[in-house]
Design an enzyme around this catalytic site. Structure first.
Site, PDB file in Angstrom:
ATOM      1  N   ASN A   7       7.952 -23.174  69.650  1.00  0.00           N
ATOM      2  CA  ASN A   7       9.146 -23.814  70.194  1.00  0.00           C
ATOM      3  C   ASN A   7       8.817 -24.304  71.600  1.00  0.00           C
ATOM      4  OD1 ASN A   7      11.618 -24.524  71.286  1.00  0.00           O
ATOM      5  ND2 ASN A   7      12.663 -22.645  70.687  1.00  0.00           N
ATOM      6  N   ARG A  94       9.432 -26.608  66.284  1.00  0.00           N
ATOM      7  CA  ARG A  94      10.681 -27.224  66.725  1.00  0.00           C
ATOM      8  C   ARG A  94      10.361 -28.645  67.172  1.00  0.00           C
ATOM      9  NH1 ARG A  94      13.071 -27.121  72.680  1.00  0.00           N
ATOM     10  NH2 ARG A  94      15.090 -28.129  72.307  1.00  0.00           N
ATOM     11  N   HIS A 183      19.367 -29.346  70.451  1.00  0.00           N
ATOM     12  CA  HIS A 183      19.388 -27.874  70.491  1.00  0.00           C
ATOM     13  C   HIS A 183      20.089 -27.326  69.242  1.00  0.00           C
ATOM     14  CE1 HIS A 183      19.109 -28.217  75.131  1.00  0.00           C
ATOM     15  NE2 HIS A 183      17.920 -27.930  74.643  1.00  0.00           N
ATOM     16  N   ARG A 242      16.820 -33.575  84.310  1.00  0.00           N
ATOM     17  CA  ARG A 242      17.590 -34.689  83.731  1.00  0.00           C
ATOM     18  C   ARG A 242      18.970 -34.786  84.367  1.00  0.00           C
ATOM     19  NH1 ARG A 242      16.465 -32.981  77.634  1.00  0.00           N
ATOM     20  NH2 ARG A 242      15.396 -31.254  78.656  1.00  0.00           N
ATOM     21  N   GLU A 385      16.022 -19.126  68.384  1.00  0.00           N
ATOM     22  CA  GLU A 385      15.641 -20.356  67.699  1.00  0.00           C
ATOM     23  C   GLU A 385      14.415 -20.139  66.819  1.00  0.00           C
ATOM     24  OE1 GLU A 385      16.330 -24.047  70.439  1.00  0.00           O
ATOM     25  OE2 GLU A 385      15.831 -22.353  71.733  1.00  0.00           O
TER      26      GLU A 385
END
Length: 399
Positions: A7, A94, A183, A242, A385
């Site tokens: 990931n 991922r 996500h 960002r 995740e």
């Protein structure tokens, strides 16, 4: 069946090795501050209920370098967990952006890789990194199935009024310009955990994923109905580097009056903004340290960060017509008690009331940190995740 999950985030690389169908990992680890001073890898092997931890502090130049160091930890030394690369049946990756091409876990072949490359421009901080990790894993585990699990898949349930932009339809049909949401594996996992905790399948939940990348989702009855990230993972919340939401007029202005090129604008909004642009660092821990030193820019960065989250909570409360729970997750969401407190402050009109003492007691397990009389549950749920990706890979290979 041994499944290694990779990931890779914009400045981190998490991994876990599962012997499926067991939910407990054989080992796990995290490479952090990739490309930043202070890089490190924390590698943990689990043997008969005991943790055996190795910490490596050598500089990690990029994600390829990080993955190679991680693979060395997996195969060499007293706590090696595999004898050879052939012990790995599948590597689950991922991948941030799947466009409209992928709605579930997919075995990677040349065509899939080509599609991932085509989407580089939509996820410039992630898809290239994801692609590079796929290439390195293909070389290291040549007999393993390489499988992609896409962040965008969970948000395919968004209704048209949530995913369409108010531009001519031809741009959607011909160029796929729409909200995709990201996500997805994290929002899916923690929302399912929240539904089980609440014992309420028909529920209204807002999930708040706060890491180097940040996003929120409105989830009704287990399905995503709105997401803060849009066409690419730039919009919505303020993030590590960002900008999040910004008036497009700013872009036009910079091009016309400051001579910015598209490449310069991309670098500005994706790599030079967010916490870094306002507060001086992309890492929340650094921002907290600067705040402690009395840095006004760090203070403003934190205020902007919390304010944007509060705005989305209000918007999603309207979209859902009420809230049963809000969920904090990921690196900042799970570990920054002060940010959770700042976000929940002055939201009593929505029935959100935090117990500050409980907020300080979170230790890594699912915890409700709301006051007993709070109409809305405030949950901190550690995301996983990697297990979600492993589970999807396992189900795909069983078919």
């Amino acid at each position: 069946m041994n499944i290694l999950v990779i990931n890779s985030g914009s400045s981190s690389l998490k991994y876990q090795l599962f012997q499926m169908p067991s939910k407990s990992p054989v080992c796990s680890g995290l490479a952090e501050r990739i490309g930043i001073d202070g890089s490190f890898i924390k590698h943990t092997v689990y043997i008969k209920g005991e943790k055996h931890i190795t910490e490596q502090t050598s500089f990690i130049a990029n994600h390829s370098d990080g993955l190679k160091q991680i693979l060395q930890l997996l195969t060499v030394g007293e706590f090696a967990v595999i004898a050879s690369p052939d012990d790995i049946a599948a590597v689950g990756h991922r991948v941030v952006h799947g466009g409209e091409h992928f709605s579930g876990a997919t075995v990677i072949d040349n065509e899939v890789k080509a599609q991932i490359k085509k989407l580089f421009s939509l996820a410039p901080l992630h898809n290239p990194v994801n692609y590079k990790c796929i290439e390195v894993a293909e070389e290291t585990f040549p007999s393993a199935k390489q499988i992609a699990v896409f962040d965008t898949a969970f948000h395919q349930s968004l209704p048209a009024e949530a995913y369409r932009y108010a531009i001519p339809e031809s741009y959607y049909k011909e160029h796929g310009i729409r909200v995709y949401g990201f996500h997805g594996t994290s929002h899916k996992y923690v929302s399912e955990q929240a539904i089980a905790y609440l014992n309420k399948p028909e529920s209204k939940i807002i999930t708040i994923h706060l890491g180097n990348g940040c996003s929120m989702a409105a989830i009704k009855n287990g399905k995503s109905i709105d997401a803060s990230m849009g066409f690419g993972p730039l919009s919505g919340l303020i993030m590590g580097t960002r900008s999040g939401d910004i008036d497009p007029s700013v872009i036009f202005h910079l091009m016309e009056h400051a001579g910015f090129t598209l490449e310069q604008l991309g670098a500005l909004l994706n790599k030079q903004s967010g916490l870094l642009g306002v507060g001086g660092s992309s890492d929340m821990r650094d921002i907290r340290k600067l705040l402690g030193e009395g840095n006004d820019s760090a203070k403003l960065a934190l205020e902007l960060y919390a304010y944007r989250i509060k705005k989305f909570i209000g918007a999603y409360a309207a979209v859902l017509n009420g809230i049963d729970a809000i969920v904090f997750t990921a690196g900042v969401g799970e570990n920054d008690t002060a940010m959770r407190q700042a976000v929940c402050k002055d939201l009593s009109y929505l029935g959100i009331s935090m117990d500050d003492d409980k907020n300080l007691k979170y230790k890594g397990e699912i915890l409700a940190i709301n006051e007993p009389d709070s109409r809305v549950k405030i949950l901190v749920i550690p995301t996983n995740e990697e297990y979600e990706i492993s589970s999807q890979c396992f189900e795909l290979l069983k078919v």
